[in-house]
Design a protein around this motif. Sequence first.
Motif, PDB file in Angstrom:
ATOM      1  N   LEU A 245      20.629  -2.457 -33.216  1.00 52.10           N
ATOM      2  CA  LEU A 245      21.870  -1.968 -32.599  1.00 52.10           C
ATOM      3  C   LEU A 245      23.093  -2.654 -33.199  1.00 52.10           C
TER       4      LEU A 245
ATOM      5  N   LEU B 208      23.836  -0.974 -36.409  1.00 52.26           N
ATOM      6  CA  LEU B 208      24.347   0.393 -36.267  1.00 52.26           C
ATOM      7  C   LEU B 208      25.730   0.449 -35.620  1.00 52.26           C
ATOM      8  N   ALA B 209      26.113  -0.637 -34.933  1.00 53.04           N
ATOM      9  CA  ALA B 209      27.388  -0.630 -34.204  1.00 53.04           C
ATOM     10  C   ALA B 209      28.554  -1.037 -35.101  1.00 53.04           C
TER      11      ALA B 209
ATOM     12  N   ARG C 180      27.578   2.670 -40.578  1.00 55.56           N
ATOM     13  CA  ARG C 180      27.130   4.045 -40.275  1.00 55.56           C
ATOM     14  C   ARG C 180      27.516   5.002 -41.397  1.00 55.56           C
TER      15      ARG C 180
ATOM     16  N   THR D  24      22.627   8.328 -33.815  1.00 52.93           N
ATOM     17  CA  THR D  24      23.770   7.547 -34.307  1.00 52.93           C
ATOM     18  C   THR D  24      24.234   7.945 -35.707  1.00 52.93           C
TER      19      THR D  24
ATOM     20  N   ASP E 204      30.944  10.278 -35.716  1.00 52.62           N
ATOM     21  CA  ASP E 204      31.450   9.245 -34.803  1.00 52.62           C
ATOM     22  C   ASP E 204      32.291   9.900 -33.705  1.00 52.62           C
TER      23      ASP E 204
ATOM     24  N   LEU F 293      31.486   7.214 -30.148  1.00 51.46           N
ATOM     25  CA  LEU F 293      30.159   6.627 -30.402  1.00 51.46           C
ATOM     26  C   LEU F 293      30.256   5.109 -30.549  1.00 51.46           C
ATOM     27  N   GLN F 294      31.325   4.624 -31.195  1.00 51.05           N
ATOM     28  CA  GLN F 294      31.472   3.180 -31.376  1.00 51.05           C
ATOM     29  C   GLN F 294      31.480   2.442 -30.038  1.00 51.05           C
TER      30      GLN F 294
ATOM     31  N   LEU G 120      27.986   2.461 -28.522  1.00 49.72           N
ATOM     32  CA  LEU G 120      27.092   1.505 -29.198  1.00 49.72           C
ATOM     33  C   LEU G 120      27.452   0.067 -28.855  1.00 49.72           C
TER      34      LEU G 120
ATOM     35  N   PHE H 126      25.647  12.106 -25.723  1.00 47.73           N
ATOM     36  CA  PHE H 126      24.933  11.268 -26.708  1.00 47.73           C
ATOM     37  C   PHE H 126      23.429  11.527 -26.603  1.00 47.73           C
TER      38      PHE H 126
ATOM     39  N   LEU I  86      20.297   8.837 -27.112  1.00 45.39           N
ATOM     40  CA  LEU I  86      20.722   7.433 -27.269  1.00 45.39           C
ATOM     41  C   LEU I  86      20.153   6.537 -26.160  1.00 45.39           C
TER      42      LEU I  86
ATOM     43  N   THR J  31      17.239   3.423 -26.496  1.00 49.32           N
ATOM     44  CA  THR J  31      17.707   2.048 -26.268  1.00 49.32           C
ATOM     45  C   THR J  31      17.352   1.493 -24.890  1.00 49.32           C
TER      46      THR J  31
END
Lengths: 109, 109
Positions: free
Chosen positions: A25, A28-29, A34, A104, A109, B21-22, B25, B97, B100, B104
């Motif tokens: 994570l 990916l964050a 990305r 993701t 985004d 998305l950021q 995450l 999402f 996701l 997770t």
Amino acid sequence: MVVESARARTLSHVEPAEVPLQVALDALADPVRRSILRDLATHDEWTRACGTFDLPVKKATASHHFAVLRSAGLIEQRDEGARRLNRLRRPEFDKSFPGLLAATVDRED
Amino acid sequence: MVVESARARTLSHVEPAEVPLQVALDALADPVRRSILRDLATHDEWTRACGTFDLPVKKATASHHFAVLRSAGLIEQRDEGARRLNRLRRPEFDKSFPGLLAATVDRED
């Protein structure tokens, strides 16, 4: 006799099966990471060299991002002459983290 | 006449559809926050009060984690007397999402 360059010798990889979810994570964050993964996801394996990515960061920062992706089991790299080629470790990462790349990287985004 | 407490008035929520998305995450890339979400995922909605979670952090830090989850569209909160109750915004977050939470929260770290 195989002569490895110091550069090639330092290329350590981590298997996705050994990667904790937290590390995946964290990797990916980040929007730059990305974008690298999305680029790799849409090109053939081993066709993209590090220097050819259009990234909004300096070379040293880009190198750091590639190293983070390698440590998280997300990419594999190999040196070919002066070029460092990349592949997304899609099948093996998907096996350890089902659905995470889809949620993701396979989206905007 | 409805008298709201200052505490209740400060409870702002963000719709998952408005969350980048950021931000999602960043919210998920924390082990304490994932443990809160896993707790909520395995209990009925509105049955878990903030004070009842077994978290390895101080109260102020826990409050910060709940606020981050709210800002990321992951939880909904409402005050009921002295208790602040929570629900996981599963259907609406999943819509924005897809996959996701499954990748997770529905798995171990």
